[in-house]
Design a protein around this motif. Structure first.
Motif, PDB file in Angstrom:
ATOM      1  N   ALA A  37       0.818  -1.209   0.000  1.00 54.25           N
ATOM      2  CA  ALA A  37       0.000   0.000   0.000  1.00 54.25           C
ATOM      3  C   ALA A  37       0.857   1.265   0.000  1.00 54.25           C
ATOM      4  CB  ALA A  37      -0.942   0.011   1.201  1.00 54.25           C
ATOM      5  N   ALA A  38       1.881   1.285   0.847  1.00 56.07           N
ATOM      6  CA  ALA A  38       2.732   2.474   0.986  1.00 56.07           C
ATOM      7  C   ALA A  38       4.101   2.021   1.496  1.00 56.07           C
ATOM      8  CB  ALA A  38       2.099   3.479   1.937  1.00 56.07           C
ATOM      9  N   PRO A  39       5.020   1.698   0.594  1.00 58.41           N
ATOM     10  CA  PRO A  39       6.319   1.139   0.987  1.00 58.41           C
ATOM     11  C   PRO A  39       7.065   1.951   2.043  1.00 58.41           C
ATOM     12  CG  PRO A  39       6.062   1.048  -1.385  1.00 58.41           C
ATOM     13  CD  PRO A  39       4.893   1.833  -0.847  1.00 58.41           C
ATOM     14  N   GLN A  40       6.936   3.265   2.017  1.00 62.04           N
ATOM     15  CA  GLN A  40       7.644   4.078   3.001  1.00 62.04           C
ATOM     16  C   GLN A  40       7.143   3.801   4.421  1.00 62.04           C
ATOM     17  OE1 GLN A  40       5.433   5.183   0.814  1.00 62.04           O
ATOM     18  NE2 GLN A  40       4.011   6.569   1.841  1.00 62.04           N
ATOM     19  N   GLU A  41       5.894   3.375   4.565  1.00 58.97           N
ATOM     20  CA  GLU A  41       5.338   3.086   5.891  1.00 58.97           C
ATOM     21  C   GLU A  41       5.983   1.838   6.497  1.00 58.97           C
ATOM     22  OE1 GLU A  41       3.010   4.936   7.659  1.00 58.97           O
ATOM     23  OE2 GLU A  41       3.330   6.403   6.079  1.00 58.97           O
ATOM     24  N   ALA A  42       6.348   0.876   5.669  1.00 60.97           N
ATOM     25  CA  ALA A  42       6.964  -0.356   6.166  1.00 60.97           C
ATOM     26  C   ALA A  42       8.367  -0.109   6.696  1.00 60.97           C
ATOM     27  CB  ALA A  42       6.999  -1.414   5.068  1.00 60.97           C
ATOM     28  N   ARG A  43       8.916   1.069   6.397  1.00 61.86           N
ATOM     29  CA  ARG A  43      10.275   1.402   6.842  1.00 61.86           C
ATOM     30  C   ARG A  43      10.275   2.279   8.090  1.00 61.86           C
ATOM     31  NH1 ARG A  43       9.602   0.027   2.073  1.00 61.86           N
ATOM     32  NH2 ARG A  43      11.147  -0.878   0.723  1.00 61.86           N
ATOM     33  N   ARG A  44       9.111   2.550   8.626  1.00 63.27           N
ATOM     34  CA  ARG A  44       9.029   3.333   9.864  1.00 63.27           C
ATOM     35  C   ARG A  44       9.620   2.518  11.016  1.00 63.27           C
ATOM     36  NH1 ARG A  44       5.995   7.796  10.318  1.00 63.27           N
ATOM     37  NH2 ARG A  44       4.772   8.420   8.513  1.00 63.27           N
ATOM     38  N   ALA A  46       8.701   1.830  14.041  1.00 63.18           N
ATOM     39  CA  ALA A  46       7.801   0.921  14.758  1.00 63.18           C
ATOM     40  C   ALA A  46       7.568  -0.375  13.974  1.00 63.18           C
ATOM     41  CB  ALA A  46       6.474   1.609  15.043  1.00 63.18           C
ATOM     42  N   LEU A  47       7.432  -0.261  12.657  1.00 62.16           N
ATOM     43  CA  LEU A  47       7.212  -1.470  11.855  1.00 62.16           C
ATOM     44  C   LEU A  47       8.500  -2.251  11.646  1.00 62.16           C
ATOM     45  CD1 LEU A  47       4.462  -0.582   9.281  1.00 62.16           C
ATOM     46  CD2 LEU A  47       4.317  -1.791  11.435  1.00 62.16           C
TER      47      LEU A  47
END
Length: 78
Positions: A37-44, A46-47
């Motif tokens: 959905a949003a690759p940049q979110e998986a690099r946060r 917390a994830l």
């Protein structure tokens, strides 16, 4: 959901829920949805921490190591 970030956030909550229930396969499936959905979110952070916790947990999940390397949860691996 209207934006990719909101879809990723929903999948993040789903991943956390599955992780709390101890289901590594479902957790990883939700993490992959976040990445789609949003690759940049998986690099946060917390994830990445959730991915790392899953990686070093008792369950073996196929494809998790590659995902961890790609998202930055496991550094220094080929």
């Amino acid at each position: 959901m209207p934006t990719a970030e909101r879809r990723a956030r929903a999948w993040t909550d789903t991943a956390r829920m599955w992780h709390a229930l101890g289901d590594g396969q479902q957790t990883f499936a939700a993490l992959r949805h976040v990445d789609q959905a949003a690759p940049q979110e998986a690099r946060r952070p917390a994830l990445r921490a959730l991915t790392s916790d899953l990686l070093y947990g008792p369950a073996r999940v196929q494809g998790l190591r590659e995902f961890a390397v790609r998202t930055g949860a496991l550094v220094g691996e080929p």
